[in-house]
Design a protein around this motif. Sequence first.
Motif, mmCIF file in Angstrom:
data_model
loop_
_atom_site.group_PDB
_atom_site.id
_atom_site.type_symbol
_atom_site.label_atom_id
_atom_site.label_comp_id
_atom_site.label_asym_id
_atom_site.label_seq_id
_atom_site.Cartn_x
_atom_site.Cartn_y
_atom_site.Cartn_z
ATOM 1 N N ASP A 1 -10.315 5.912 1.996
ATOM 2 C CA ASP A 1 -8.992 6.389 2.150
ATOM 3 C C ASP A 1 -8.462 7.080 0.850
ATOM 4 O O ASP A 1 -8.963 6.411 -0.105
ATOM 5 C CB ASP A 1 -8.418 4.926 2.568
ATOM 6 C CG ASP A 1 -7.040 5.511 3.166
ATOM 7 O OD1 ASP A 1 -6.366 6.532 2.387
ATOM 8 O OD2 ASP A 1 -6.408 4.895 4.079
ATOM 9 N N ARG A 2 -7.945 7.891 0.946
ATOM 10 C CA ARG A 2 -7.223 8.751 -0.292
ATOM 11 C C ARG A 2 -5.891 7.750 -0.701
ATOM 12 O O ARG A 2 -5.570 7.790 -2.081
ATOM 13 C CB ARG A 2 -6.441 9.913 0.270
ATOM 14 C CG ARG A 2 -5.723 9.973 1.311
ATOM 15 C CD ARG A 2 -4.785 11.335 1.237
ATOM 16 N NE ARG A 2 -5.843 12.286 2.214
ATOM 17 C CZ ARG A 2 -5.465 12.295 3.452
ATOM 18 N NH1 ARG A 2 -4.522 11.629 4.013
ATOM 19 N NH2 ARG A 2 -6.001 13.275 4.151
ATOM 20 N N ASN A 3 -5.501 6.697 -0.061
ATOM 21 C CA ASN A 3 -4.298 6.195 -0.364
ATOM 22 C C ASN A 3 -5.008 4.716 -1.085
ATOM 23 O O ASN A 3 -6.087 4.397 -0.949
ATOM 24 C CB ASN A 3 -3.600 5.627 0.720
ATOM 25 C CG ASN A 3 -2.752 6.562 1.373
ATOM 26 O OD1 ASN A 3 -2.110 7.387 0.807
ATOM 27 N ND2 ASN A 3 -2.886 6.597 2.798
ATOM 28 N N ASP A 4 -3.937 4.048 -1.832
ATOM 29 C CA ASP A 4 -4.640 2.846 -2.612
ATOM 30 C C ASP A 4 -4.151 1.504 -1.814
ATOM 31 O O ASP A 4 -4.097 0.359 -2.480
ATOM 32 C CB ASP A 4 -4.046 2.637 -4.031
ATOM 33 C CG ASP A 4 -2.603 2.682 -3.963
ATOM 34 O OD1 ASP A 4 -2.076 2.672 -3.110
ATOM 35 O OD2 ASP A 4 -2.153 2.702 -5.193
ATOM 36 N N TYR A 5 -3.735 1.682 -0.304
ATOM 37 C CA TYR A 5 -3.561 0.492 0.427
ATOM 38 C C TYR A 5 -3.933 0.932 1.770
ATOM 39 O O TYR A 5 -4.502 1.857 2.178
ATOM 40 C CB TYR A 5 -1.849 0.463 0.602
ATOM 41 C CG TYR A 5 -1.195 1.600 1.077
ATOM 42 C CD1 TYR A 5 -1.248 2.011 2.382
ATOM 43 C CD2 TYR A 5 -1.027 2.671 0.178
ATOM 44 C CE1 TYR A 5 -0.582 3.369 2.931
ATOM 45 C CE2 TYR A 5 -0.205 3.686 0.621
ATOM 46 C CZ TYR A 5 -0.152 3.933 1.998
ATOM 47 O OH TYR A 5 0.612 5.200 2.390
ATOM 48 N N ASN B 1 -8.280 4.485 -2.521
ATOM 49 C CA ASN B 1 -7.889 5.315 -3.802
ATOM 50 C C ASN B 1 -8.735 6.394 -4.181
ATOM 51 O O ASN B 1 -9.143 6.594 -5.196
ATOM 52 C CB ASN B 1 -7.569 4.486 -4.928
ATOM 53 C CG ASN B 1 -6.547 5.151 -5.778
ATOM 54 O OD1 ASN B 1 -5.839 6.092 -5.435
ATOM 55 N ND2 ASN B 1 -6.436 4.531 -7.040
#
Length: 444
Positions: free
Chosen positions: A34-38, A252
């Motif tokens: 995932d490109r997000n950190d959540y 991330n």
Amino acid sequence: MDEEYDVIVLGTGLKECILSGLLSVNGLKVLHMDRNDYYGGESTSLNLKQLWKRFKGDDNPPETLGTSKDYNVDMIPKFMMANGGLVRVLIHTNVTKYLSFKAVDGSFVYNKGKIHKVPANDVEALKSPLMGLFEKRRARKFFIYVQDYDESDPKSHEGMDLHKVTAKELISKYGLDDNTIDFIGHALALHLDDSYLSQPAMDFVRRVKLYAESLARFRGGSPYIYPLYGLGELPQGFARLSAVYGGTYMLNKPECKVEFDENGKAYGVTSEGETAKCKKVVCDPSYLPDKVKKVGRVARAICIMSHPIPNTHDSPSVQVILPQKQLGRKSDMYLFCCSYSHNVAPKGKYIAFVTTEAETDNPKDELKPGIDLLGPVDEIFFDAYDRYEPTNQHDVDSCFISTSYDATTHFETTVNNVIDMYKKITGKELDLSVDLSAASAAEE
């Protein structure tokens, strides 16, 4: 990253996390990025400061609303049918051990300008102010037919083949009026529009039976359940499942570019200069924007209140469905309300959502009929997002793309998409014929 995987899953939205868990259980080697950190992607849950930052640009909400960490505001709020597909997936995978659920207090429908409790069986139908005396008798006969209907017992079919008879033909046999058809079709069977009326009645009857069976699971005020602390717990539960079965998670990870060979077939994903190889890619529409088309737009209002929705018997958690015809629209509107009773807000606070498929360029105006039913609100945020569907041929490019979340405040369409994707990815039907009595561990 230099390993080869059976499947790389991009995005940790709920659909992607469910698939990651199911595919790992199925014995496939899964890498989840995932490109997000959540966790959660579009279907994440936010505390009050995060909500403020997202919609107001700063993280200083008024102190009168209470402590930030007491809020868990779902960005894609949905209840689960107690006997429905998602609960079956949870039990099938044993993810229930990571979560606690509680029944939703109320299920209501908007009719002729008022909110009414949804009658779900012959006894409730007789008490309902939705219908006059003669209509109640007709509705009771219909509900008894549905309750007694058994696909394997021709005697219960009353001479009708529901694979051929349309829903409209079945309903006309009982002489039900348009208002009754409206709440049965939209608030019980949960159809998104009236196109079901011209289709074979089997699906319609199964949906009404599912509603009644789900209601019987808890013998409460609604057929729905909802996790304590909100839906943010669900993606993480399936992520844990995937990890238990050998799945690898990387949050991330910027860019996450899908790589294709000269035949247009996906063979890996590159991030930070490294490429992980794979046979198949599973993702949400944001990762492959050139392989999806826009099919609609969802408009919604997020409201923080200090009271339950009026005329819902003071229910701390509730769904109200506003059928399209009642509003003169092409699509239904949904009210979703949850509160401290499910640990998503501080004591005395309620989170309400008004959601619909946008039909004009003024979604705020479209949402007004739903917002007007809420009474005074402490804070209101407006949001809208585009809905996408895949346009690619997965057998050519080995990419399996989920559809965007629709406006419904229940999970039935979401689960259908997951089950359909699972079959395309594995070539196998997902066996969800589980013993639902085993779900007692998941019930509060």
